[in-house]
Design a protein around this motif. Structure first.
Motif, PDB file in Angstrom:
ATOM      1  N   GLU A 144       0.783  -1.362  -0.082  1.00 38.10           N
ATOM      2  CA  GLU A 144      -0.432  -0.317  -0.164  1.00 38.10           C
ATOM      3  C   GLU A 144       0.697   1.320  -0.323  1.00 38.10           C
ATOM      4  OE1 GLU A 144      -2.171   3.294   1.806  1.00 38.10           O
ATOM      5  OE2 GLU A 144      -0.677   2.295   2.687  1.00 38.10           O
ATOM      6  N   ARG A 186       0.309   3.592  -2.671  1.00 36.96           N
ATOM      7  CA  ARG A 186       0.103   5.427  -2.091  1.00 36.96           C
ATOM      8  C   ARG A 186       0.870   6.681  -3.003  1.00 36.96           C
ATOM      9  NH1 ARG A 186       1.941   6.709   3.570  1.00 36.96           N
ATOM     10  NH2 ARG A 186       0.913   4.204   3.617  1.00 36.96           N
ATOM     11  N   GLU A 196       0.011  10.446  -4.652  1.00 37.63           N
ATOM     12  CA  GLU A 196       0.745  11.763  -3.822  1.00 37.63           C
ATOM     13  C   GLU A 196       1.610  12.279  -5.019  1.00 37.63           C
ATOM     14  OE1 GLU A 196       1.012   9.875   0.339  1.00 37.63           O
ATOM     15  OE2 GLU A 196       2.626  10.100  -0.839  1.00 37.63           O
ATOM     16  N   LEU A 238      -6.508   3.235   6.795  1.00 37.39           N
ATOM     17  CA  LEU A 238      -6.315   3.954   5.035  1.00 37.39           C
ATOM     18  C   LEU A 238      -6.341   4.482   4.437  1.00 37.39           C
ATOM     19  CD1 LEU A 238      -4.403   0.083   4.503  1.00 37.39           C
ATOM     20  CD2 LEU A 238      -3.794   2.210   5.425  1.00 37.39           C
ATOM     21  N   THR A 295      -8.546   6.889   5.494  1.00 34.19           N
ATOM     22  CA  THR A 295      -8.821   8.153   5.458  1.00 34.19           C
ATOM     23  C   THR A 295      -7.576   8.994   4.495  1.00 34.19           C
ATOM     24  OG1 THR A 295      -6.864   8.004   7.448  1.00 34.19           O
ATOM     25  CG2 THR A 295      -9.102   7.354   8.621  1.00 34.19           C
ATOM     26  N   HIS A 296      -6.824   8.171   4.263  1.00 34.74           N
ATOM     27  CA  HIS A 296      -6.307   9.182   3.237  1.00 34.74           C
ATOM     28  C   HIS A 296      -6.948  10.032   2.683  1.00 34.74           C
ATOM     29  CE1 HIS A 296      -3.239  10.283   0.124  1.00 34.74           C
ATOM     30  NE2 HIS A 296      -2.272  10.062   1.259  1.00 34.74           N
ATOM     31  N   LYS A 324      -6.439  10.738  -0.561  1.00 32.65           N
ATOM     32  CA  LYS A 324      -6.394  10.290  -2.037  1.00 32.65           C
ATOM     33  C   LYS A 324      -6.648   8.915  -1.919  1.00 32.65           C
ATOM     34  CE  LYS A 324      -4.715  12.230  -5.296  1.00 32.65           C
ATOM     35  NZ  LYS A 324      -3.879  12.847  -6.634  1.00 32.65           N
ATOM     36  N   CYS A 325      -7.339   8.205  -1.213  1.00 28.76           N
ATOM     37  CA  CYS A 325      -8.289   6.525  -1.023  1.00 28.76           C
ATOM     38  C   CYS A 325      -9.374   6.651  -1.557  1.00 28.76           C
ATOM     39  CB  CYS A 325      -7.682   6.245   0.096  1.00 28.76           C
ATOM     40  SG  CYS A 325      -8.259   4.215   0.304  1.00 28.76           S
ATOM     41  N   TYR A 330     -12.905  15.512  -4.160  1.00 29.03           N
ATOM     42  CA  TYR A 330     -11.129  16.163  -3.872  1.00 29.03           C
ATOM     43  C   TYR A 330     -11.013  16.695  -4.927  1.00 29.03           C
ATOM     44  CZ  TYR A 330      -6.359  15.864  -4.107  1.00 29.03           C
ATOM     45  OH  TYR A 330      -4.714  15.473  -3.323  1.00 29.03           O
TER      46      TYR A 330
END
Length: 267
Positions: free
Chosen positions: A47, A51, A55, A85, A87-88, A90-91, A263
Motif C-alpha cells: 500500500e 499511495r 500522492e 488507510l 482516511t487518506h 486520495k484513497c 477531492y
C-alpha cells in the motif's frame, strides 16, 4: 474538437511493467481524454508504494485491499487496518477483493473471510468496494446479498466478465459493472449482450493495466490511455455517440467514487 474526458477506474500503476515510465504513461492517457485513474493495491504490504504514486500525480487516486488470489499468502486484513488507510485524502475505494476459484479454489474459505472483512470496511467508510470475481458466481452473489442485508454498501464489479445471473444480482443491489478490454474481444459477444442489457447509468470503464489491452493493442502491455478504445466499444454496445457514453461513465464514476469527485472540486 476536444477529446471527451473519461476515467480509468482500475489499473495497477505500481506494477514493474511501468517502472520509470509513469510520467509518459499518464501524459499519453491525457491525450486520449483519460484525465483520472485509480491505481489498485493488491497486497496491503504494498500500500505505501501505491499511495506514493497517487500522492505524486494529481490525477491519480488509489484503493487499498488484498486480492483474492493473494488472500491465503498474505496476512488477513482487518477492518481497522482498512478503515485507517481509507482516511487518506486520495484513497477512494476498498479493494480489490473478491473470489477467484479459477486459479485459487483451494483457498476459498480464506477468500470469503477476506471478502467479508473488506465489505465491512466499505460499509464503515462509505467507500466503494472493488470486486474481482472469477469462477465463483454463486458464492459471490450469495455473499454480496447476505452482507447487503447486514447493512448497505456500494460496489463495482471490476473487469466484469461473469454470468448474466451475477450481473443481475449486482445490479439489483444497486452496484456497478466495469467494462474492460475483455468486452472488446471477438469471442465476448455474450458479455457484450450482458452489458447492453444493463442500465447505462451503472457502467464504468477501465483497463486493468498492464493486462487485457483492447484492440488495436491486444497482446501488448495495456496502459490507462487505452481506456478510450474500450469506451469507444462501449458506446457502440449502447448505441450512443462516444461523447454521450463518455459523459455517462464520468457521471457514474463521480457518483460511485464520490470522494475522488469531491477531492477534485476542493482542488
Amino acid at each position: 474538437m476536444t477529446t471527451p474526458e473519461i476515467t480509468d477506474s482500475h489499473c495497477h500503476l505500481d506494477f514493474p511493467d511501468f517502472d520509470g515510465e509513469l510520467p509518459d504513461v499518464i501524459a499519453r492517457a491525457a491525450e486520449n481524454g483519460v484525465t483520472r485513474m485509480v491505481t489498485i493495491c493488491t497486497k496491503l504490504r504494498l500500500e505505501p508504494q501505491v499511495r506514493a504514486i497517487a500522492e505524486a500525480h494529481e490525477n491519480v487516486f488509489y484503493a487499498a485491499g488484498t486480492h483474492p488470489m493473494s488472500a491465503a499468502d498474505e496476512p488477513l486484513a482487518t477492518v481497522d487496518q482498512l478503515t485507517a488507510l481509507a482516511t487518506h485524502p486520495k484513497c477512494v475505494g476498498i479493494g480489490e477483493t473478491g473470489l477467484d476459484y479459477h486459479y485459487t479454489s483451494e483457498s476459498a474459505a480464506v477468500q470469503q473471510d477476506s471478502l467479508r472483512i473488506h465489505i465491512e470496511a466499505a460499509r464503515q467508510t462509505g467507500l466503494p468496494l472493488i470486486i474481482h470475481a472469477r469462477a465463483a458466481d454463486d458464492d459471490m452473489a450469495k455473499i454480496l446479498n447476505d452482507e447487503f442485508k447486514n447493512g448497505v454498501y456500494t460496489c463495482v464489479m471490476h473487469c466484469f466478465s461473469s454470468s448474466a445471473e451475477l450481473a443481475k444480482a449486482a445490479l439489483d443491489l444497486g452496484f456497478y459493472l466495469s467494462m474492460s478490454g475483455i468486452a472488446t474481444f471477438p469471442k465476448s459477444q455474450e458479455l457484450r449482450d450482458i452489458f447492453a442489457a444493463a442500465p447505462v447509468d451503472r457502467i464504468l470503464v477501465e483497463t486493468d493495466a498492464p493486462y487485457l489491452a483492447p484492440p488495436p493493442y491486444r497482446g501488448k502491455r495495456n496502459e490507462p490511455g487505452y481506456t478510450m478504445h474500450t469506451a469507444q466499444f462501449g458506446a457502440e454496445i449502447f448505441g450512443l455517440p462516444y461523447e454521450e457514453f463518455a459523459a455517462h461513465t464520468q457521471a457514474n464514476f463521480d457518483r460511485l467514487f464520490s470522494k475522488a469527485a469531491q477531492y477534485e472540486k476542493a482542488a
